[in-house]
Design an enzyme around this catalytic site. Structure first.
Site, mmCIF file in Angstrom:
data_model
loop_
_atom_site.group_PDB
_atom_site.id
_atom_site.type_symbol
_atom_site.label_atom_id
_atom_site.label_comp_id
_atom_site.label_asym_id
_atom_site.label_seq_id
_atom_site.Cartn_x
_atom_site.Cartn_y
_atom_site.Cartn_z
ATOM 1 N N SER A 114 -19.613 -33.024 25.652
ATOM 2 C CA SER A 114 -19.345 -33.622 24.570
ATOM 3 C C SER A 114 -18.668 -35.036 24.648
ATOM 4 O O SER A 114 -18.823 -35.769 23.780
ATOM 5 C CB SER A 114 -18.280 -32.811 23.488
ATOM 6 O OG SER A 114 -17.075 -32.574 24.324
ATOM 7 N N LYS B 294 -14.547 -24.019 34.089
ATOM 8 C CA LYS B 294 -15.526 -24.965 34.806
ATOM 9 C C LYS B 294 -15.806 -25.184 36.143
ATOM 10 O O LYS B 294 -15.527 -26.177 36.846
ATOM 11 C CB LYS B 294 -15.477 -26.512 34.224
ATOM 12 C CG LYS B 294 -15.325 -26.418 32.869
ATOM 13 C CD LYS B 294 -15.474 -27.965 32.106
ATOM 14 C CE LYS B 294 -15.755 -28.064 30.678
ATOM 15 N NZ LYS B 294 -14.225 -27.577 30.009
ATOM 16 N N LYS C 105 -9.921 -19.932 23.697
ATOM 17 C CA LYS C 105 -10.417 -20.416 25.149
ATOM 18 C C LYS C 105 -9.026 -20.942 25.916
ATOM 19 O O LYS C 105 -8.245 -21.676 25.189
ATOM 20 C CB LYS C 105 -11.342 -21.600 24.893
ATOM 21 C CG LYS C 105 -12.021 -22.193 26.217
ATOM 22 C CD LYS C 105 -13.116 -23.280 25.718
ATOM 23 C CE LYS C 105 -12.321 -24.710 25.330
ATOM 24 N NZ LYS C 105 -11.544 -25.373 26.302
ATOM 25 N N ASP D 151 -18.152 -25.416 42.470
ATOM 26 C CA ASP D 151 -18.073 -25.736 43.815
ATOM 27 C C ASP D 151 -19.132 -24.742 44.717
ATOM 28 O O ASP D 151 -19.834 -24.283 43.673
ATOM 29 C CB ASP D 151 -16.666 -25.367 44.423
ATOM 30 C CG ASP D 151 -16.233 -26.099 45.688
ATOM 31 O OD1 ASP D 151 -17.007 -26.276 46.593
ATOM 32 O OD2 ASP D 151 -15.246 -26.814 45.700
ATOM 33 N N ASP E 199 -11.756 -21.444 30.560
ATOM 34 C CA ASP E 199 -12.615 -22.662 30.837
ATOM 35 C C ASP E 199 -12.560 -23.189 31.900
ATOM 36 O O ASP E 199 -11.812 -24.598 32.131
ATOM 37 C CB ASP E 199 -12.273 -23.577 29.424
ATOM 38 C CG ASP E 199 -12.979 -24.793 29.122
ATOM 39 O OD1 ASP E 199 -14.186 -24.864 29.982
ATOM 40 O OD2 ASP E 199 -12.993 -25.859 28.569
HETATM 41 O O1 S5P Z 1 -18.396 -30.580 26.794
HETATM 42 C C1 S5P Z 1 -17.414 -30.177 26.486
HETATM 43 C C2 S5P Z 1 -16.917 -28.645 27.179
HETATM 44 C C3 S5P Z 1 -15.613 -28.399 26.834
HETATM 45 S S1 S5P Z 1 -15.538 -26.718 27.508
HETATM 46 N N1 S5P Z 1 -16.460 -30.587 26.109
HETATM 47 C C4 S5P Z 1 -15.195 -30.175 25.607
HETATM 48 O O2 S5P Z 1 -14.367 -30.664 24.791
HETATM 49 N N2 S5P Z 1 -14.673 -28.807 26.457
HETATM 50 C C5 S5P Z 1 -13.427 -28.327 25.962
HETATM 51 O O3 S5P Z 1 -13.185 -28.075 24.646
HETATM 52 C C6 S5P Z 1 -12.193 -29.129 26.475
HETATM 53 O O4 S5P Z 1 -11.878 -28.958 27.638
HETATM 54 C C7 S5P Z 1 -11.178 -28.851 25.498
HETATM 55 O O5 S5P Z 1 -10.543 -27.852 25.994
HETATM 56 C C8 S5P Z 1 -11.892 -28.270 24.355
HETATM 57 C C9 S5P Z 1 -11.846 -29.308 23.175
HETATM 58 O O6 S5P Z 1 -10.500 -29.647 22.676
HETATM 59 P P1 S5P Z 1 -10.317 -30.765 21.514
HETATM 60 O O7 S5P Z 1 -8.906 -30.798 21.392
HETATM 61 O O8 S5P Z 1 -11.041 -31.965 21.699
HETATM 62 O O9 S5P Z 1 -10.938 -30.081 20.282
#
Ligand code: S5P
EC number: 2.4.2.10
Length: 474
Positions: free
Chosen positions: A362, A304, A271, A307, A302
């Site tokens: 998340s 996202k 990603k 728009d 990614d």
């Molecule tokens: O809800 C989300 C959706 C995404 S795509 N929460 C996230 O954390 N992400 C992405 O997943 C975020 O942009 C990051 O690139 C990755 C998580 O990274 P980490 O370092 O926290 O594991």
């Protein structure tokens, strides 16, 4: 004439032309039945066909909004045609077998993704014929949630259809038809009772419960995927035995390529956030694609998108990054509405096309509500060829086993970062929360030895998945 009288007239006519017969008959499957229907003969009686179409129109179609009608082949085809003309609503035809030459189309006619289509059928017993048509329409991105039929034999078909999210309405139930015939002395009360008893004792088998997504192995789910990228990703996971997605959130292209050279063999998906790279060149993309090919992983940008459709189309296809030319799939918010999916679907210069829609996030305090999540899943159902899956956190967010649950916010220990990211453990996200592909960023990228850490993640995640599909979840 009142509608009730017209119905009575139809029942008596069907009896007169032998479309409904009483006696000892064998069904197709070799079961004895005291009543037999064959509505195919109505084509010889234009007045009866007209009466049927007038009744169906007045009862069910007049006030309905739908873009398409589709008859279940073959008996219902002439009825659907008459209704289409009367309602001035366009019609689709479903082939029983796809053509072996030319376009291989199963559904003939002009339609748009998301068009709602009303199904027309003559007699329903188990509902399986209606469901075959419904499934073919749904595969084409049409909404098929309602069926209208002439006769419901009351043998479980209505319930089976409801289980599959199709509401059925009928001109007659069998009981109503029998009552009319008894009242008009066409059959004796005894025969009427026998038939009704027989039908309530001989119920069609309940349609199989939907396959539970989280218990099916990836190789089986590959066959159920309607988006080509989802299919490929399921296959890669099954072959490489990894459901790890590495989020390479680094700002130097050399560092990204160095890391992927080491860990690419352990992941199914990489990603990217292409716009955080400080030394971006198109050469970087060439090398990334070569690595993806050599080490057999897919690439998810990614981005996202969030728009209006027109802007997203430009963001996807133009500018510095030309994402459409190299990303297998992209992430996208549902917030702006369907136009965003239409835009991504309409882009022409793609090598491969897939979208993960964000249905949940998340991060702590995010504003997504259960209604928003549900509407997102509904929106996705209109684009089966485009949608790879959902970025989400919960098992019950969606059911379709052909779609992929991509879950970020994962580390070996549950924790939080200082900016609101919430981490769950592999056990929790896979066994409890239904994750199919697990996104790990800093858990690997920021480790002292990313390669050995990637192997630990890969093994832990795969063990959880194997436990899940073995059905031995506690
Ligand atoms: O809800 C989300 C959706 C995404 S795509 N929460 C996230 O954390 N992400 C992405 O997943 C975020 O942009 C990051 O690139 C990755 C998580 O990274 P980490 O370092 O926290 O594991």
């Amino acid at each position: 004439m009142s509608n009730e009288k017209k119905l009575e007239e139809l029942a008596l006519n069907l009896f007169k032309i032998d479309a409904v017969k009483f006696g000892d008959f064998m069904t197709k499957s070799g079961i004895k039945t005291p009543v037999y229907f064959d509505l195919r003969v109505i084509v010889s009686y234009p007045d009866i066909m007209e009466l049927i179409s007038v009744l169906l129109y007045d009862f069910f179609i007049k006030d309905k909004k739908c873009e398409q009608l589709c008859g279940v082949p073959y008996t219902a085809l002439p009825i659907a045609t008459l209704l289409s003309v009367k309602a001035k609503t366009s019609m689709l035809m479903r082939r029983k077998e796809a053509k072996s030459y030319g376009t291989k189309k199963v559904i003939e006619g002009h339609y748009k993704q998301g068009d709602s289509c009303l199904i027309i059928e003559d007699v329903v017993t188990s509902g399986s014929s209606v469901l075959e048509t419904v499934n073919d329409l749904r595969k084409e991105g049409l909404k098929a949630e309602e069926a209208i039929v002439i006769l419901d034999r009351e043998q479980g078909g209505k319930q089976n259809l409801a289980t599959n999210n199709v509401q059925m309405q009928s001109l007659f139930t069998m009981t109503e038809l029998i009552n009319i015939l008894v009242k008009n002395k066409k059959i004796s009360e005894q025969i009427g009772k026998d038939v009704i008893n027989y039908l309530s004792n001989v119920q069609a088998p309940k349609s199989a419960p939907e396959l539970e997504r989280v218990l099916l192995p990836y190789e089986k789910r590959a066959k159920l995927a309607t988006n080509a990228v989802a299919k490929q990703l399921f296959d890669i996971m099954a072959i490489k035995k990894t459901n790890l997605c590495l989020s390479v959130d680094l700002t130097s292209s050399t560092k990204i390529l160095d890391l992927l050279e080491k860990v690419g063999e352990h992941v199914c998906l990489v990603k990217t956030h292409i716009d955080i790279i400080e030394d971006y060149t198109s050469e970087f993309i060439l090398q990334l694609k070569q690595l993806a090919q050599r080490l057999n992983f897919l690439i998810l940008e990614d981005r996202k998108y969030a728009d209006i459709g027109n802007t997203v189309l430009l963001q996807y296809s133009k500018g510095l990054y030309k994402v459409e030319q190299w990303a297998d799939s992209v992430t996208c918010h549902s917030l702006p509405g369907e136009g965003i999916l239409k835009a991504l679907n309409s882009s022409t210069n793609v090598i491969s096309r897939g979208v993960f829609l964000l249905a949940e996030m998340s991060s702590e305090g995010n504003l997504i509500t259960p209604d928003y999540t549900e509407a997102t899943v509904k929106m996705a159902a209109k684009y089966p060829e485009l949608i790879t899956g959902f970025v989400c956190q919960k098992k019950d967010t969606f059911k379709d086993p052909g779609l992929i649950q991509l879950t970020p916010g994962v580390q070996l220990e549950s924790s939080k970062d200082e900016l609101g990211q919430v981490y769950n453990t592999p056990e929790k996200v896979i066994l409890e929360n239904g994750a199919d592909v697990i996104v790990v960023g800093r858990g690997i990228v920021a480790a002292k030895n990313p390669e050995s850490q990637a192997i630990i993640y890969k093994d832990t995640l795969w063990r959880c998945y194997m436990k899940r599909v073995s059905g031995k979840m506690e």
